[in-house]
Enzyme design. Structure first.
Site, PDB file in Angstrom:
ATOM      1  CG  HIS A 306     -47.001  28.012 -25.619  1.00 37.15           C
ATOM      2  ND1 HIS A 306     -46.689  26.961 -24.791  1.00 37.15           N
ATOM      3  CD2 HIS A 306     -45.841  28.411 -26.179  1.00 37.15           C
ATOM      4  CE1 HIS A 306     -45.393  26.738 -24.841  1.00 37.15           C
ATOM      5  NE2 HIS A 306     -44.846  27.602 -25.673  1.00 37.15           N
ATOM      6  CG  ASP A 363     -42.430  32.479 -32.003  1.00 34.84           C
ATOM      7  OD1 ASP A 363     -42.912  31.366 -31.762  1.00 34.84           O
ATOM      8  OD2 ASP A 363     -41.205  32.723 -31.965  1.00 34.84           O
TER       9      ASP A 363
HETATM   10  C1  SDX Z   1     -43.126  28.023 -29.969  1.00 38.54           C
HETATM   11  O1  SDX Z   1     -43.555  24.119 -26.996  1.00 38.54           O
HETATM   12  C2  SDX Z   1     -42.835  25.210 -26.806  1.00 38.54           C
HETATM   13  O2  SDX Z   1     -42.390  25.512 -25.713  1.00 38.54           O
HETATM   14  C3  SDX Z   1     -42.603  26.043 -28.049  1.00 38.54           C
HETATM   15  C4  SDX Z   1     -41.924  27.382 -27.867  1.00 38.54           C
HETATM   16  C5  SDX Z   1     -40.483  27.232 -27.403  1.00 38.54           C
HETATM   17  O3  SDX Z   1     -39.949  28.192 -26.823  1.00 38.54           O
HETATM   18  O4  SDX Z   1     -39.857  26.177 -27.736  1.00 38.54           O
HETATM   19  O5  SDX Z   1     -42.635  28.175 -26.914  1.00 38.54           O
HETATM   20  C6  SDX Z   1     -41.860  28.141 -29.193  1.00 38.54           C
HETATM   21  O6  SDX Z   1     -43.227  27.141 -30.788  1.00 38.54           O
HETATM   22  C7  SDX Z   1     -44.278  28.956 -29.670  1.00 38.54           C
HETATM   23  C8  SDX Z   1     -45.555  28.623 -30.505  1.00 38.54           C
HETATM   24  C9  SDX Z   1     -45.368  29.248 -31.887  1.00 38.54           C
HETATM   25  N1  SDX Z   1     -46.452  28.795 -32.811  1.00 38.54           N
HETATM   26  C10 SDX Z   1     -47.399  29.656 -33.221  1.00 38.54           C
HETATM   27  O7  SDX Z   1     -47.518  30.813 -32.818  1.00 38.54           O
HETATM   28  C11 SDX Z   1     -48.308  29.072 -34.301  1.00 38.54           C
HETATM   29  C12 SDX Z   1     -49.776  29.397 -33.973  1.00 38.54           C
HETATM   30  N2  SDX Z   1     -50.139  28.636 -32.778  1.00 38.54           N
HETATM   31  C13 SDX Z   1     -50.683  27.328 -32.947  1.00 38.54           C
HETATM   32  O8  SDX Z   1     -50.439  26.632 -34.108  1.00 38.54           O
HETATM   33  C14 SDX Z   1     -50.894  26.544 -31.671  1.00 38.54           C
HETATM   34  O9  SDX Z   1     -51.379  27.417 -30.741  1.00 38.54           O
HETATM   35  C15 SDX Z   1     -49.702  25.809 -31.093  1.00 38.54           C
HETATM   36  C16 SDX Z   1     -49.089  24.881 -32.083  1.00 38.54           C
HETATM   37  C17 SDX Z   1     -48.679  26.767 -30.601  1.00 38.54           C
HETATM   38  C18 SDX Z   1     -50.206  24.981 -29.905  1.00 38.54           C
HETATM   39  O10 SDX Z   1     -51.083  24.069 -30.412  1.00 38.54           O
HETATM   40  P1  SDX Z   1     -51.776  22.956 -29.473  1.00 38.54           P
HETATM   41  O11 SDX Z   1     -51.322  23.058 -28.079  1.00 38.54           O
HETATM   42  O12 SDX Z   1     -51.626  21.640 -30.141  1.00 38.54           O
HETATM   43  O13 SDX Z   1     -53.238  23.427 -29.467  1.00 38.54           O
HETATM   44  P2  SDX Z   1     -54.286  23.042 -30.579  1.00 38.54           P
HETATM   45  O14 SDX Z   1     -53.648  23.158 -31.940  1.00 38.54           O
HETATM   46  O15 SDX Z   1     -54.909  21.749 -30.200  1.00 38.54           O
HETATM   47  O16 SDX Z   1     -55.319  24.229 -30.442  1.00 38.54           O
HETATM   48  C19 SDX Z   1     -56.310  24.203 -29.422  1.00 38.54           C
HETATM   49  C20 SDX Z   1     -57.463  24.933 -30.045  1.00 38.54           C
HETATM   50  C21 SDX Z   1     -57.813  24.433 -31.441  1.00 38.54           C
HETATM   51  O17 SDX Z   1     -59.188  24.647 -31.626  1.00 38.54           O
HETATM   52  P3  SDX Z   1     -60.184  23.332 -31.472  1.00 38.54           P
HETATM   53  O18 SDX Z   1     -59.651  22.275 -32.437  1.00 38.54           O
HETATM   54  O19 SDX Z   1     -60.087  22.918 -30.033  1.00 38.54           O
HETATM   55  O20 SDX Z   1     -61.543  23.875 -31.867  1.00 38.54           O
HETATM   56  O21 SDX Z   1     -57.123  26.326 -30.215  1.00 38.54           O
HETATM   57  C22 SDX Z   1     -57.130  26.652 -31.598  1.00 38.54           C
HETATM   58  C23 SDX Z   1     -57.072  25.359 -32.380  1.00 38.54           C
HETATM   59  O22 SDX Z   1     -57.742  25.499 -33.624  1.00 38.54           O
HETATM   60  N3  SDX Z   1     -55.937  27.459 -31.846  1.00 38.54           N
HETATM   61  C24 SDX Z   1     -55.902  28.564 -32.566  1.00 38.54           C
HETATM   62  C25 SDX Z   1     -54.566  29.009 -32.488  1.00 38.54           C
HETATM   63  N4  SDX Z   1     -53.851  28.164 -31.758  1.00 38.54           N
HETATM   64  C26 SDX Z   1     -54.689  27.192 -31.367  1.00 38.54           C
HETATM   65  N5  SDX Z   1     -56.854  29.223 -33.264  1.00 38.54           N
HETATM   66  C27 SDX Z   1     -56.457  30.355 -33.898  1.00 38.54           C
HETATM   67  N6  SDX Z   1     -55.195  30.854 -33.883  1.00 38.54           N
HETATM   68  C28 SDX Z   1     -54.226  30.207 -33.181  1.00 38.54           C
HETATM   69  N7  SDX Z   1     -52.996  30.699 -33.144  1.00 38.54           N
END
Ligand code: SDX
Length: 428
Positions: A306, A363
């Site tokens: 998140h 989720d």
């Molecule tokens: C919702 O914003 C809100 O409030 C949203 C929400 C709401 O109520 O409105 O809470 C609802 O959207 C919840 C999130 C649902 N999405 C997912 O579950 C999809 C999987 N999660 C990711 O795609 C990700 O965690 C996000 C999009 C939720 C957050 O992404 P960020 O904050 O931009 O973080 P990032 O992509 O920069 O990740 C940081 C690091 C990265 O690694 P590095 O590039 O630093 O090496 O963490 C890794 C990412 O690769 N990472 C994951 C991961 N999520 C982040 N690695 C593996 N699995 C994951 N799920």
């Protein structure tokens, strides 16, 4: 406003930017004069360190796993409130007194029907259209039917449009499901609760009475409450940005639905259950954990991570408990829940997830409950949109009423070609 400033020093000059403090949470420094004074923009792709507005609706502390709606903790609201109570709270700022709740619920129930011609819109879609495609289309089309509540400068029209949107989303979502299974639409039954009415329109048939299962109704109400609002997330920011141009509320909410559909946002609940089903067996979890950690593999654990929560998502905790409760009370078991719990345990003890502060989000478990209730996976995000409409309209109303708000128009760091002259095609 505080009497403190952040001082920016560039090219031998100091520029002071006032520090503003809220009631709780991080302070901000006001950079509205930055470009005029320095000729520079801030640079913050994804707005990881940017406050886009002032708001009094929802507060999140990502480190402590705190989520407050108008100051009330989400776990207390999920346990004690009805969805109408939370809707009133988000819109008006206070928990309603008995008479206020009665009047609000009555008003919402009197807007649950759709203009009869809107039902024909569904016939234009293929039966296998994704429900979110239908939601985008039908909600956007509402602005063609309710011209008497599109003048955003009129507070009364704004509130009527807000009531219409909150009231009609369950009807629109239920009709999307009915259309996909070839069953007739059911009209709303205003003798039922907001949640019970939705369940009947979704799972009831004209051929026989439909009894709302209290266990399912309670779980659905809790799920709606957990999804109602969440500060300035991507879809809420989309609604605010669309609203900042003066677009009508129906168009703004349709924009929010479109943004929510993405798998990185509201689409994650559908993607998370599909992922858990693909894993299928706890023995295959290590393979998927490895893929999630592999930089060269685009796979991510859906329902994990998140932007704000770097400890735990308080909604996921409530959702996990609800999944156990619903399956037990419905006398159902789901191997996917066992996979989800084992995956959570393994991931939370893995250095990669610990270092990157990745925890289950709202989720991760919701799909298990929705599947147990009988919703097809492609309806999950439509249910998220149904519930989040309350938060979207509350945030939209707050933005319209904010004297500081103006049309949203970010700038950029330009990395393209400097000016150059046209070259005729025979000279290229
Ligand atoms: C919702 O914003 C809100 O409030 C949203 C929400 C709401 O109520 O409105 O809470 C609802 O959207 C919840 C999130 C649902 N999405 C997912 O579950 C999809 C999987 N999660 C990711 O795609 C990700 O965690 C996000 C999009 C939720 C957050 O992404 P960020 O904050 O931009 O973080 P990032 O992509 O920069 O990740 C940081 C690091 C990265 O690694 P590095 O590039 O630093 O090496 O963490 C890794 C990412 O690769 N990472 C994951 C991961 N999520 C982040 N690695 C593996 N699995 C994951 N799920």
């Amino acid at each position: 406003m505080t009497d403190r400033n952040v001082t920016l020093s560039t090219e031998g000059k100091d520029f002071n930017y006032p520090i503003l403090e809220g009631s709780v949470g991080p302070e901000v420094f006001d950079v509205r004069k930055l470009y005029g004074q320095t000729g520079m923009f801030t640079y913050d792709p994804g707005f990881t360190s940017t406050a886009s507005c002032q708001s009094a609706i929802t507060y999140i502390d990502g480190e402590k796993g705190v989520l407050l709606h108008r100051g009330y903790p989400i776990d207390q609201l999920a346990e004690n409130s009805t969805f109408m109570e939370v809707a009133y709270l988000l819109l008006h700022g206070e928990l309603p007194k008995g008479s206020e709740l009665h009047d609000f619920t009555y008003t919402i129930s009197r807007h649950t029907m759709l203009h009869e011609q809107l039902a024909t819109f569904y016939r234009g879609f293929r039966r296998d259209a994704h429900p979110m495609a239908i939601m985008c289309g039908v909600v956007g089309a509402l602005s063609a039917f309710y011209h008497d509540s599109t003048d955003i400068t009129d507070p009364e029209q704004r509130m009527i449009a807000s009531h219409r949107l909150i009231a009609k989303m369950p009807t629109i979502a239920a009709m999307a499901y009915k259309y996909s299974v070839g069953q007739p639409f059911l009209y709303p039954d205003n003798s039922l609760s907001y949640t019970g009415n939705f369940l009947r329109m979704t799972f009831g048939v004209p051929a026989e009475p439909y009894a709302v299962n209290p266990v399912v109704e309670r779980a659905m109400r809790r799920i709606f409450i957990l999804h109602a609002d969440h500060e300035q997330n991507a879809s809420t920011s989309t609604v605010r940005l669309a609203g900042s141009s003066g677009a009508n509320p129906f168009a703004c909410i349709a924009a929010g639905i479109a943004c929510l559909w993405g798998p990185a946002h509201g689409g994650a609940n559908e993607a998370a259950l599909n992922m858990l089903r693909e894993i299928g067996d706890v023995k295959r979890i290590p393979e998927y954990i490895a893929r999630a950690k592999d930089k060269d593999d685009p796979f991510r654990l859906m329902g994990f991570g998140h932007r704000v929560y770097k400890n735990f998502d308080p909604r996921a905790k409530v959702m996990k408990a609800t999944a156990d409760e619903v399956l037990k009370e419905l006398g159902k078991s789901d191997p996917v829940l066992d996979v989800a719990k084992e995956l959570e345990q393994i991931a939370l003890s893995d250095d990669y997830f610990i270092e990157k502060k990745l925890y289950p989000n709202v989720d991760f478990y919701s799909g298990v409950i929705l599947n147990a209730i009988g919703f097809p996976t492609d309806m999950f995000t439509a249910l998220f949109a149904l519930a989040r409409t309350v938060g979207w309209v509350a945030q939209w109303n707050e933005m319209i009423s904010d004297p500081e708000q103006k049309i949203g128009r970010p700038r950029q760091l330009y990395v393209g070609q400097p000016q150059r002259d046209y070259v005729p095609v025979d000279k290229r």
